[in-house]
Write a protein that holds these residues in place. Structure first.
Motif, PDB file in Angstrom:
ATOM      1  N   PRO A   1     101.032  99.598  23.644  1.00 43.22           N
ATOM      2  CA  PRO A   1     100.062 100.426  22.899  1.00 43.22           C
ATOM      3  C   PRO A   1     100.277 100.508  21.390  1.00 43.22           C
ATOM      4  CG  PRO A   1     100.612 101.490  24.971  1.00 43.22           C
ATOM      5  CD  PRO A   1     101.522 100.292  24.856  1.00 43.22           C
ATOM      6  N   PRO A   2     101.518 100.653  20.882  1.00 45.41           N
ATOM      7  CA  PRO A   2     101.666 100.777  19.425  1.00 45.41           C
ATOM      8  C   PRO A   2     101.128  99.581  18.649  1.00 45.41           C
ATOM      9  CG  PRO A   2     103.681 101.451  20.545  1.00 45.41           C
ATOM     10  CD  PRO A   2     102.807 100.826  21.579  1.00 45.41           C
ATOM     11  N   ALA A   3     101.080  98.411  19.295  1.00 46.40           N
ATOM     12  CA  ALA A   3     100.628  97.209  18.593  1.00 46.40           C
ATOM     13  C   ALA A   3      99.149  97.238  18.258  1.00 46.40           C
ATOM     14  CB  ALA A   3     100.936  95.970  19.439  1.00 46.40           C
ATOM     15  N   SER A   4      98.385  98.075  18.937  1.00 45.61           N
ATOM     16  CA  SER A   4      96.942  98.119  18.720  1.00 45.61           C
ATOM     17  C   SER A   4      96.478  99.392  18.032  1.00 45.61           C
ATOM     18  CB  SER A   4      96.198  97.966  20.053  1.00 45.61           C
ATOM     19  OG  SER A   4      96.500  96.731  20.665  1.00 45.61           O
ATOM     20  N   MET A   5      97.391 100.314  17.766  1.00 45.75           N
ATOM     21  CA  MET A   5      96.984 101.583  17.178  1.00 45.75           C
ATOM     22  C   MET A   5      96.507 101.438  15.743  1.00 45.75           C
ATOM     23  SD  MET A   5      96.678 104.132  19.064  1.00 45.75           S
ATOM     24  CE  MET A   5      96.347 105.219  17.674  1.00 45.75           C
ATOM     25  N   ASP A   6      96.916 100.384  15.035  1.00 47.48           N
ATOM     26  CA  ASP A   6      96.426 100.216  13.674  1.00 47.48           C
ATOM     27  C   ASP A   6      94.915 100.014  13.669  1.00 47.48           C
ATOM     28  OD1 ASP A   6      96.732  97.778  14.914  1.00 47.48           O
ATOM     29  OD2 ASP A   6      97.581  96.743  13.183  1.00 47.48           O
ATOM     30  N   ALA A   7      94.421  99.143  14.553  1.00 52.01           N
ATOM     31  CA  ALA A   7      92.978  98.898  14.615  1.00 52.01           C
ATOM     32  C   ALA A   7      92.230 100.119  15.131  1.00 52.01           C
ATOM     33  CB  ALA A   7      92.697  97.687  15.504  1.00 52.01           C
ATOM     34  N   LEU A   8      92.713 100.726  16.204  1.00 52.58           N
ATOM     35  CA  LEU A   8      92.050 101.908  16.763  1.00 52.58           C
ATOM     36  C   LEU A   8      92.017 103.057  15.761  1.00 52.58           C
ATOM     37  CD1 LEU A   8      93.665 101.653  20.287  1.00 52.58           C
ATOM     38  CD2 LEU A   8      91.200 101.599  19.874  1.00 52.58           C
ATOM     39  N   ALA A   9      93.149 103.290  15.094  1.00 53.32           N
ATOM     40  CA  ALA A   9      93.209 104.391  14.138  1.00 53.32           C
ATOM     41  C   ALA A   9      92.443 104.085  12.865  1.00 53.32           C
ATOM     42  CB  ALA A   9      94.666 104.728  13.808  1.00 53.32           C
ATOM     43  N   CYS A  10      92.316 102.808  12.495  1.00 53.81           N
ATOM     44  CA  CYS A  10      91.462 102.456  11.349  1.00 53.81           C
ATOM     45  C   CYS A  10      90.023 102.862  11.632  1.00 53.81           C
ATOM     46  CB  CYS A  10      91.539 100.957  11.069  1.00 53.81           C
ATOM     47  SG  CYS A  10      92.949 100.459  10.051  1.00 53.81           S
TER      48      CYS A  10
ATOM     49  N   GLU B   1      92.855 113.523   9.316  1.00 49.41           N
ATOM     50  CA  GLU B   1      92.896 112.304   8.512  1.00 49.41           C
ATOM     51  C   GLU B   1      94.333 111.834   8.304  1.00 49.41           C
ATOM     52  OE1 GLU B   1      91.312 110.566   4.213  1.00 49.41           O
ATOM     53  OE2 GLU B   1      90.440 112.387   5.075  1.00 49.41           O
ATOM     54  N   ALA B   2      95.246 112.760   8.054  1.00 51.77           N
ATOM     55  CA  ALA B   2      96.658 112.394   7.887  1.00 51.77           C
ATOM     56  C   ALA B   2      97.224 111.819   9.188  1.00 51.77           C
ATOM     57  CB  ALA B   2      97.471 113.613   7.460  1.00 51.77           C
ATOM     58  N   ILE B   3      96.779 112.335  10.313  1.00 51.63           N
ATOM     59  CA  ILE B   3      97.248 111.822  11.598  1.00 51.63           C
ATOM     60  C   ILE B   3      96.805 110.377  11.792  1.00 51.63           C
ATOM     61  CG2 ILE B   3      96.950 112.046  14.106  1.00 51.63           C
ATOM     62  CD1 ILE B   3      96.855 115.093  13.671  1.00 51.63           C
ATOM     63  N   THR B   4      95.549 110.083  11.450  1.00 50.48           N
ATOM     64  CA  THR B   4      95.075 108.705  11.610  1.00 50.48           C
ATOM     65  C   THR B   4      95.837 107.753  10.690  1.00 50.48           C
ATOM     66  OG1 THR B   4      93.293 109.033   9.981  1.00 50.48           O
ATOM     67  CG2 THR B   4      92.768 109.476  12.296  1.00 50.48           C
ATOM     68  N   ILE B   5      96.099 108.183   9.466  1.00 49.37           N
ATOM     69  CA  ILE B   5      96.859 107.335   8.541  1.00 49.37           C
ATOM     70  C   ILE B   5      98.287 107.137   9.052  1.00 49.37           C
ATOM     71  CG2 ILE B   5      97.812 107.204   6.209  1.00 49.37           C
ATOM     72  CD1 ILE B   5      95.292 108.703   5.254  1.00 49.37           C
ATOM     73  N   GLY B   6      98.885 108.188   9.600  1.00 48.78           N
ATOM     74  CA  GLY B   6     100.224 108.067  10.165  1.00 48.78           C
ATOM     75  C   GLY B   6     100.263 107.107  11.340  1.00 48.78           C
ATOM     76  N   ALA B   7      99.217 107.143  12.182  1.00 43.81           N
ATOM     77  CA  ALA B   7      99.154 106.221  13.321  1.00 43.81           C
ATOM     78  C   ALA B   7      99.053 104.780  12.850  1.00 43.81           C
ATOM     79  CB  ALA B   7      97.970 106.575  14.214  1.00 43.81           C
ATOM     80  N   ILE B   8      98.274 104.548  11.801  1.00 50.11           N
ATOM     81  CA  ILE B   8      98.153 103.194  11.249  1.00 50.11           C
ATOM     82  C   ILE B   8      99.508 102.715  10.715  1.00 50.11           C
ATOM     83  CG2 ILE B   8      97.110 101.809   9.413  1.00 50.11           C
ATOM     84  CD1 ILE B   8      94.666 103.730   9.643  1.00 50.11           C
ATOM     85  N   ALA B   9     100.180 103.568   9.966  1.00 49.57           N
ATOM     86  CA  ALA B   9     101.470 103.198   9.382  1.00 49.57           C
ATOM     87  C   ALA B   9     102.505 102.911  10.469  1.00 49.57           C
ATOM     88  CB  ALA B   9     101.963 104.318   8.462  1.00 49.57           C
ATOM     89  N   PHE B  10     102.534 103.754  11.505  1.00 52.16           N
ATOM     90  CA  PHE B  10     103.474 103.545  12.602  1.00 52.16           C
ATOM     91  C   PHE B  10     103.217 102.215  13.292  1.00 52.16           C
ATOM     92  CE2 PHE B  10     104.210 103.852  17.211  1.00 52.16           C
ATOM     93  CZ  PHE B  10     105.589 103.984  17.210  1.00 52.16           C
ATOM     94  N   SER B  11     101.945 101.909  13.537  1.00 52.41           N
ATOM     95  CA  SER B  11     101.603 100.668  14.219  1.00 52.41           C
ATOM     96  C   SER B  11     101.994  99.449  13.390  1.00 52.41           C
ATOM     97  CB  SER B  11     100.102 100.633  14.516  1.00 52.41           C
ATOM     98  OG  SER B  11      99.746  99.446  15.196  1.00 52.41           O
ATOM     99  N   LEU B  12     101.735  99.495  12.090  1.00 53.80           N
ATOM    100  CA  LEU B  12     102.115  98.373  11.235  1.00 53.80           C
ATOM    101  C   LEU B  12     103.621  98.199  11.186  1.00 53.80           C
ATOM    102  CD1 LEU B  12      99.596  98.845   8.281  1.00 53.80           C
ATOM    103  CD2 LEU B  12      99.544  97.094  10.063  1.00 53.80           C
TER     104      LEU B  12
ATOM    105  N   VAL C   1      88.658  98.472  16.523  1.00 51.41           N
ATOM    106  CA  VAL C   1      88.170  99.248  15.378  1.00 51.41           C
ATOM    107  C   VAL C   1      86.871  99.957  15.749  1.00 51.41           C
ATOM    108  CG1 VAL C   1      87.280  99.124  13.021  1.00 51.41           C
ATOM    109  CG2 VAL C   1      89.309  97.803  13.651  1.00 51.41           C
ATOM    110  N   LEU C   2      85.958  99.239  16.375  1.00 48.84           N
ATOM    111  CA  LEU C   2      84.688  99.841  16.802  1.00 48.84           C
ATOM    112  C   LEU C   2      84.924 100.980  17.773  1.00 48.84           C
ATOM    113  CD1 LEU C   2      82.531  96.619  17.294  1.00 48.84           C
ATOM    114  CD2 LEU C   2      82.207  98.368  15.541  1.00 48.84           C
ATOM    115  N   SER C   3      85.819 100.768  18.732  1.00 44.51           N
ATOM    116  CA  SER C   3      86.101 101.804  19.719  1.00 44.51           C
ATOM    117  C   SER C   3      86.702 103.033  19.068  1.00 44.51           C
ATOM    118  CB  SER C   3      87.056 101.261  20.793  1.00 44.51           C
ATOM    119  OG  SER C   3      87.310 102.236  21.776  1.00 44.51           O
ATOM    120  N   GLY C   4      87.663 102.825  18.154  1.00 44.84           N
ATOM    121  CA  GLY C   4      88.267 103.957  17.464  1.00 44.84           C
ATOM    122  C   GLY C   4      87.249 104.740  16.669  1.00 44.84           C
ATOM    123  N   PHE C   5      86.325 104.024  16.023  1.00 48.34           N
ATOM    124  CA  PHE C   5      85.287 104.693  15.237  1.00 48.34           C
ATOM    125  C   PHE C   5      84.345 105.503  16.137  1.00 48.34           C
ATOM    126  CE2 PHE C   5      80.940 104.665  13.585  1.00 48.34           C
ATOM    127  CZ  PHE C   5      81.116 105.317  12.373  1.00 48.34           C
TER     128      PHE C   5
END
Length: 230
Positions: free
Chosen positions: A186-195, A155-166, A44-48
């Protein structure tokens, strides 16, 4: 493309480091929940931080995507490559746990694929590199998206990445062979990175936290812990 430090984020890094170290060296055998939590906090920190850096570069008066991308990759390489490859050099020289046979994977930042495809943490001495590999794979793709996508779509892209990862996380246990792939690909961690990325996007445009998020944070926190725990 400059970087600045935030003492609050440094404190969160310290918390994440403590959780990971506890899980590796002090937790009872088989207890890895706090380690998972620490790694997700890192993501999450890295994504931010990375998203904030890229958005600031995009807002610069003399912004051009090509030079901005080159600047980003050069800075990442200078910061990460020397200590990373020094560790790999030491492991190659000593051949700890007969690790030489897998060093090509680690040198290419594919450690997560190495362990996922074998469903085994051998060699253990390099197993911590899986999260660094996730970070590097994120660094390859995310800057291209953040610097080239239409600003109003980010912003929509980040939300889409979170949804895909979940969706990946909930679907994978049904069909997962090998099991480690659920957490290491990689998809398993995109929720945290994209958050983290979503927080940076909203901060960049001066948006407050939505009311539904303020009121629903206990439910979101419980869902997050359930996903990490499972």
């Amino acid at each position: 493309m400059g970087e600045r430090r935030d003492t609050q984020l440094d404190a969160l890094r310290a918390v994440a480091v403590s959780l990971v170290l506890y899980a590796h060296f002090l937790a009872p055998g088989g207890t890895s929940f706090l380690g998972h939590l620490g790694v997700r906090l890192f993501f999450v920190l890295s994504g931010f931080l990375i998203t904030r850096l890229l958005l600031e570069a995009r807002d610069a008066a003399a912004f051009e995507a090509g030079p901005a991308l080159r600047s980003f990759y050069v800075r990442r390489a200078i910061r990460i490559f020397p200590p990373y490859f020094a560790v790999l050099g030491l492991v190659w020289f000593t051949d700890l746990e007969q690790s030489r046979s897998s060093l090509t994977w680690h040198a290419l930042y594919l450690s997560n694929f190495w362990y996922a495809l074998r469903n085994d943490w051998t060699p253990w001495v390099l197993c911590h590199l899986w999260s660094l590999s996730i970070e590097e794979q994120f660094y390859v793709a995310w800057p291209v998206i953040m610097l080239l996508a239409p600003r109003k779509r980010i912003e929509a892209i980040t939300i889409g990445a979170i949804a895909f990862s979940l969706a990946y996380r909930f679907y994978w246990p049904i069909t997962a062979v090998p099991a480690l792939a659920r957490d290491l690909l990689p998809p398993a961690s995109m929720d945290a990175l994209a958050c983290g990325g979503l927080l940076a996007v909203r901060r960049a445009r001066g948006a407050d936290v939505p009311r539904w998020m303020r009121r629903g944070w206990p439910a979101f926190a419980a869902a997050f812990l359930a996903v990490v725990w499972s």
